[in-house]
Design a protein around this motif. Structure first.
Motif, short mmCIF file in Angstrom:
data_model
loop_
_atom_site.label_atom_id
_atom_site.label_comp_id
_atom_site.label_asym_id
_atom_site.label_seq_id
_atom_site.Cartn_x
_atom_site.Cartn_y
_atom_site.Cartn_z
N TRP A 515 0.51 -1.28 0.37
CA TRP A 515 -0.05 -0.04 -0.50
C TRP A 515 0.75 1.24 -0.25
O TRP A 515 0.91 2.61 0.13
CB TRP A 515 -0.44 -0.28 1.47
N GLU A 516 2.44 1.20 -0.35
CA GLU A 516 2.80 2.30 0.05
C GLU A 516 2.67 3.28 -0.90
O GLU A 516 2.94 4.85 -0.77
CB GLU A 516 4.30 2.39 0.60
N ASP A 517 2.40 2.63 -2.66
CA ASP A 517 2.51 3.56 -3.44
C ASP A 517 0.54 3.73 -3.48
O ASP A 517 0.31 4.75 -4.30
CB ASP A 517 2.61 2.97 -4.74
N ASP A 518 0.00 3.86 -3.11
CA ASP A 518 -1.47 4.02 -2.85
C ASP A 518 -1.55 4.89 -2.26
O ASP A 518 -1.64 5.34 -1.24
CB ASP A 518 -2.44 2.99 -2.27
N GLU A 519 -2.08 6.14 -2.37
CA GLU A 519 -2.32 8.04 -2.08
C GLU A 519 -3.05 7.38 -0.57
O GLU A 519 -3.27 8.18 0.28
CB GLU A 519 -2.55 8.75 -2.93
N ILE A 520 -4.34 6.38 -0.92
CA ILE A 520 -4.99 6.52 -0.07
C ILE A 520 -4.91 5.68 1.37
O ILE A 520 -4.42 5.89 2.45
CB ILE A 520 -6.68 6.31 -0.53
N LYS A 521 -4.87 4.24 0.57
CA LYS A 521 -3.86 3.21 1.51
C LYS A 521 -2.74 3.40 2.43
O LYS A 521 -2.67 3.10 3.76
CB LYS A 521 -4.30 2.13 0.95
N SER A 522 -2.07 4.28 1.85
CA SER A 522 -1.00 4.25 2.48
C SER A 522 -0.93 5.20 3.79
O SER A 522 0.30 5.34 4.78
CB SER A 522 0.38 5.14 1.72
N LYS A 523 -2.34 5.85 4.39
CA LYS A 523 -2.32 6.53 5.51
C LYS A 523 -3.18 5.66 6.69
O LYS A 523 -3.23 5.99 7.69
CB LYS A 523 -2.85 7.30 4.96
#
Length: 681
Positions: A515-523
């Motif tokens: 998820w590190e590269d997912d704008e939403i899930k990375s948080k």
């Protein structure tokens, strides 16, 4: 034969030392072969190791036949019991010896041997006084050795009358040495042991045996006796050695007690109890009367033991055993099974099943009542209860079968709310069988990574997603969907939870990496449940450190959910672990808050981030004032300590509205999102 004499030499007791102390040569020589069968230390010092060698070759120089001076050269001297004296100058050392010989019967071979004692008389005129002194020393040495042994020594004549004692014997028997002289051997033996002693005392040599001896006072004591007949100056005497084995017997009794009785409560242990169960099984099967096997487990004892210490726990167990003993009949058997568990065997002596059950219920209710009574230990009060499982029988069965059934029934009593008893029945057996099947299939599923992970979203005030909780899901090929409420406890009991827990953590960390590269899930933060046994593992925190380092993820996005009971188990150790985990960057949540033994003291000590309100308080919050009050209190604690507070199990808008009014800011439940795979998030 030489080897046999060497062995015989080892068996000689204190008199061996006397011979070695003598300033004289001592040999034993076979009169047929002239082989030296034995030599004392003096002989060895003079001539070396000569045992097994021919005497005239080993003790003389350049001689290949017997000495002319030797009395054995005369056949008339080769007679049993013959005593001989002769002088001879040794050709090896030049010394002259006065020899005293005795022809004796060899007890091992049956042949004749010569016992030869040689005294150096090379300077007889000068050394006469020295010879006398050495003789005196020999006697003193004999007396010293005779009196220095730990054994009581009594010498009897051929009629078994006491003629001499050492210093120890009178002390053992309470007589003076003078009083013992002339007494019969059986005067020192307790009446019950006289027949045995009368038999063995006639043997020439008796191995040690146990008897009861009697003192002058009339008191008896266990003793170990060994005896041997000796021919001295043509008179047969018997030497008896006595050891008081009272302390040995006491230790044997203690070992026996420890083997069959519990060291703490002095109740029978499992070994002895099993024998008693087997006896009652046979009796019940023969007479068709009912017996009962009760498995008693103390509720909440573990908490007291872990928080107050084993000393307090032990005192409670001792008091509990005393209470139980007071209410059972002499025909019943009580044992400590281990830990906080007791087992009770009841012989109802009733042939009617219903009468037997009524009788057993009466006893079970008495047990529950006495356990409810507060335990006062060191001015503090402890409130416990008991859960009892009961298995009844009147035919052939086994200890193991009764234990299994009673243990299962006991757990059912706990499930019913504790402070209760339950009889084993076939439905309970069905439940136990199901548990065994689930455990077997679960073991395979964990090994093959067949447990799936679902994620349930958590939301804030505006229903925005703030994170997810990782939840285990298992759809077995044979069993179908198995609820976590069923298989997680079974994994705990079966010792599988640690392996699975580590697997779950690593899978979650992999997802965070994805998820590190997912704008939403990375948080999003991911919450992971941690079991008690997993948290207690010495390497738990280091495992997490290694996983975070391995995948290089943001540790602040990992939230560990632990329970209150975990903190109470060993609060100091828990604090250290939590501090370590916090230093790594992880956050900590107290799961199911309010269902355990909450303590503001530990909340103050712990670096935690979140309290999670248990679903049981949310289910009826709209209509139940007590639940509302509890939730309000938890929210107040959270605000006071600066913790986030999240409510789980929110399923309706009414629940959501109520929680909002009470000040709750974070929510989780089917109202917002159901658990789903990571692909469907």
């Amino acid at each position: 034969m030489v080897q046999e004499y060497k062995q015989g030499k080892k068996e000689i007791n204190s008199f061996n030392f006397i011979i070695d102390e003598m300033d004289a040569l001592v040999y034993v020589i076979d009169i047929q072969s002239y082989k030296i069968l034995y030599s004392n230390k003096k002989c060895e010092d003079e001539f070396g190791d000569v045992v097994g060698k021919t005497c005239y070759k080993a003790l003389q120089k350049n001689r290949d036949k017997p000495c002319i001076e030797c009395p054995l050269s005369d056949e008339n001297n080769r007679v049993l019991g013959k005593s001989l004296k002769w002088e001879h100058k040794n050709t090896l050392n030049g010394k002259t010896y006065l020899f005293s010989d005795k022809i004796v019967r060899d007890n091992i071979t049956g042949g004749l041997s010569k016992v030869q004692v040689g005294i150096d008389i090379s300077k007889q005129k000068i050394l006469e006084e020295e010879i006398l002194r050495q003789q005196s020393k020999t006697l003193e040495t004999f007396e010293e050795l005779f009196n220095s042994t730990i054994e009581g020594l009594i010498i009897y004549d051929r009629d078994k009358k006491c003629i001499r004692v050492n210093n120890v014997a009178p002390k053992l028997l309470g007589y003076s040495a003078e009083e013992m002289i002339g007494m019969d051997a059986l005067d020192f033996i307790e009446e019950s042991s006289c027949p045995l002693v009368s038999t063995v005392i006639e043997k020439d040599e008796q191995e040690p045996y146990e008897v009861f001896m009697v003192k002058k006072s009339g008191d008896s004591f266990p003793a170990l006796i060994r005896g041997k007949n000796i021919l001295l100056n043509d008179e047969k005497i018997r030497v008896s050695a006595i050891i008081d084995i009272t302390q040995i017997k006491e230790k044997e009794a203690e070992v026996s007690r420890l083997a069959y009785f519990d060291a703490l409560t002095s109740l029978p242990n499992r070994v002895l109890f099993k024998d008693r169960v087997n006896l009652l099984i046979s009796k019940s099967a023969r007479y068709k009367t009912f017996g009962a096997f009760l498995f008693i487990d103390l509720d909440y004892f573990k908490t007291v033991n872990d928080t107050k210490g084993h000393d307090i726990g032990d005192k409670i167990l001792i008091e509990c055993s005393k209470r139980l003993k007071k209410i059972i009949r002499s025909s019943d058997s009580l044992a400590r099974f281990g830990g906080d568990e007791f087992i009770l065997l009841i012989d109802t002596q009733k042939m009617n099943r219903f009468d037997a059950i009524d009788s057993i219920k009466t006893v079970a209710n008495k047990i529950l009542k006495i356990i409810r009574k507060p335990f006062i230990i060191e001015d503090s009060q402890y409130q416990l209860s008991a859960s009892i499982g009961i298995s009844i029988f009147n035919d052939e069965t086994s200890f193991e079968e009764l234990l299994r059934k009673a243990d299962g029934a006991m757990y059912y009593a706990k499930e019913k709310g504790r402070d209760n008893f339950s009889f084993f029945d076939p439905l309970l057996q069905k439940s136990l069988d199901r548990k065994a099947i689930v455990l077997d299939r679960l073991r395979e599923a964990i090994a093959l990574n067949k447990i799936e992970i679902a994620y349930q979203k958590q939301v804030g005030l505006n229903k925005e997603v703030i994170g997810v909780e990782a939840l285990a899901r298992w759809n077995d090929e044979k069993l179908g969907f198995v609820s976590p409420a069923e298989f997680i406890p079974i994994a705990e009991e079966g010792g599988l939870i640690i392996t699975f827990g580590y697997f779950l953590i690593e899978e979650v960390v992999k997802v965070l990496k994805e998820w590190e590269d997912d704008e939403i899930k990375s948080k999003w933060r991911v919450s992971i449940n941690v079991s008690l046994s997993q948290f207690e593992k010495d390497d738990f925190e280091f495992f997490l450190e290694d996983i975070i380092y391995k995948y290089k993820v943001n540790a602040n996005l990992i939230r560990l959910e632990i329970t209150e009971s975990l903190l109470l188990k060993n609060s100091n150790k828990a604090v250290r672990k939590i501090d370590f985990l916090k230093d790594l960057g992880l956050t900590i949540s107290i799961d199911d808050f309010g269902t355990g033994y909450s303590s503001l003291a530990y909340l103050k000590k712990l670096s935690i981030d979140e309290l999670k309100i248990d679903k049981s308080f949310i289910d009826d919050i709209v209509t139940n004032e007590s639940d509302e009050a509890i939730v309000t209190a938890i929210l107040g604690i959270g605000n006071k300590f600066g913790f986030d507070v999240i409510a789980e199990g929110v399923e309706t808008e009414e629940m959501h509205e109520k929680l909002l009014k009470l000040g709750c800011k974070y929510f989780q439940g089917y109202l917002f999102f159901k658990p789903m795979s990571k692909e469907k998030l």
